[in-house]
Design an enzyme around this catalytic site. Structure first.
Site, PDB file in Angstrom:
ATOM      1  N   HIS A 139      -7.022  -4.427  10.362  1.00  0.00           N
ATOM      2  CA  HIS A 139      -6.868  -4.311   8.762  1.00  0.00           C
ATOM      3  C   HIS A 139      -5.501  -5.187   8.276  1.00  0.00           C
ATOM      4  CE1 HIS A 139      -4.512  -0.233   9.393  1.00  0.00           C
ATOM      5  NE2 HIS A 139      -3.762  -1.115   9.169  1.00  0.00           N
ATOM      6  N   ASP A 197       0.726  -1.339   0.103  1.00  0.00           N
ATOM      7  CA  ASP A 197       0.090  -0.127  -0.016  1.00  0.00           C
ATOM      8  C   ASP A 197       0.816   1.314   0.180  1.00  0.00           C
ATOM      9  OD1 ASP A 197       0.988  -0.271   2.844  1.00  0.00           O
ATOM     10  OD2 ASP A 197      -0.993  -0.930   3.505  1.00  0.00           O
ATOM     11  N   ASN A 247      -7.033  -2.350  14.324  1.00  0.00           N
ATOM     12  CA  ASN A 247      -8.540  -2.622  13.946  1.00  0.00           C
ATOM     13  C   ASN A 247      -8.852  -3.796  13.046  1.00  0.00           C
ATOM     14  OD1 ASN A 247      -7.500  -1.846  11.675  1.00  0.00           O
ATOM     15  ND2 ASN A 247      -8.811   0.000  11.436  1.00  0.00           N
ATOM     16  N   GLU A 283      -9.621  -1.844   5.170  1.00  0.00           N
ATOM     17  CA  GLU A 283     -10.104  -1.384   6.512  1.00  0.00           C
ATOM     18  C   GLU A 283     -11.412  -2.199   6.759  1.00  0.00           C
ATOM     19  OE1 GLU A 283      -8.317   0.432   8.344  1.00  0.00           O
ATOM     20  OE2 GLU A 283      -8.147   2.260   7.898  1.00  0.00           O
TER      21      GLU A 283
END
Ligand code: GLP
Length: 243
Positions: free
Chosen positions: A134, A63, A132, A139
């Protein structure tokens, strides 16, 4: 999914270093997927010092922040140059990266997806884990996306990425959007090794390994993959076995 619990961050880094070294030795043309973040810094330091032959290897990072060029402080490309690329004999043209400063991010994502397909997908993908749940910048949300795509980041993700050197610790200076490999290339990798360390990852590790398959925890989808090794320290493993 196998869980490999190590005593320390150094031991986690060493374990994954050994696996990546063996993979490159076994397949000199390895197509290798790579993460950024604090967690793999020890791994990259080990790889930088290991004296492996990267001449035939191809890498694909997961990413990049939208709007940040390869030399911009805070870009994942600058991070990778500093921690790994400039220390090994990986040919520049063998470095696959999303260009965050591309004028047409959607076209850039399509180009990257095509490059991954042309490479035959990833032989080995190293992953970190967001607090979280991801992976890459896939996400949590009501849905996940298969292809490489542009994503709006959660505030929690921007806060977690607000490092002092690049963004002065101010999470609102962290770009609100990013480009990321999607779930198809992640789950299409022939082998996956995920590293997670520290107590802040304990809930995400438990949800990933023992929770239901849910888009609320993108990493939970790794449960369907036939060859995933999760390497964690004791703090990150603390939530396992409680469900
Ligand atoms: C970023 C990256 C992820 C990485 C995550 C965890 O959000 N896009 O690929 O896994 O951070 O970072 P850290 O290792 O610093 O906890």
């Amino acid at each position: 999914m196998t869980i490999d619990v190590q005593d320390s961050y150094a031991a986690v880094s060493r374990r994954v270093l050994d696996a990546v070294s063996a993979a490159i030795a076994g397949r000199p043309t390895l197509a290798l997927g790579l993460p950024t973040g604090r967690t793999p810094i020890g791994l990259y330091a080990g790889l930088a010092a290991a004296g492996l032959d990267w001449a035939g290897v191809r890498t694909f990072n997961l990413d990049e922040f939208e709007g940040l060029g390869p030399r911009a402080p805070g870009s994942f490309r600058a991070f990778m140059d500093a921690h790994l690329f400039r220390h090994v004999n990986l040919p520049p043209e063998a470095i696959g990266f999303l260009r965050g400063d591309c004028p047409d991010p959607v076209a850039e994502c399509a180009r990257y997806e095509s490059a991954l397909v042309a490479a035959g997908g990833l032989d080995l993908l190293i992953l970190g884990l967001g607090g979280n749940g991801h992976i890459g910048f896939n996400e949590p949300g009501p849905s996940l996306v298969a292809a490489t795509h542009v994503v709006t980041l959660e505030d929690a993700t921007r806060r977690a990425n607000a490092n002092a050197e690049a963004f002065g610790g101010d999470w609102q200076r962290v770009p609100a959007r990013a480009l990321t490999m999607g779930m198809r290339q992640v789950l299409g990798a022939r082998q996956i090794i995920l590293l997670a360390t520290g107590a802040a990852k304990a809930d995400a590790v438990a949800a990933m390994a023992e929770g239901p398959l849910t888009t609320a925890c993108p990493a939970s989808w790794l449960q369907v993959h036939p060859d995933v090794r999760v390497v964690v320290d004791r703090a990150a493993a603390a939530g396992l076995g409680r469900r």
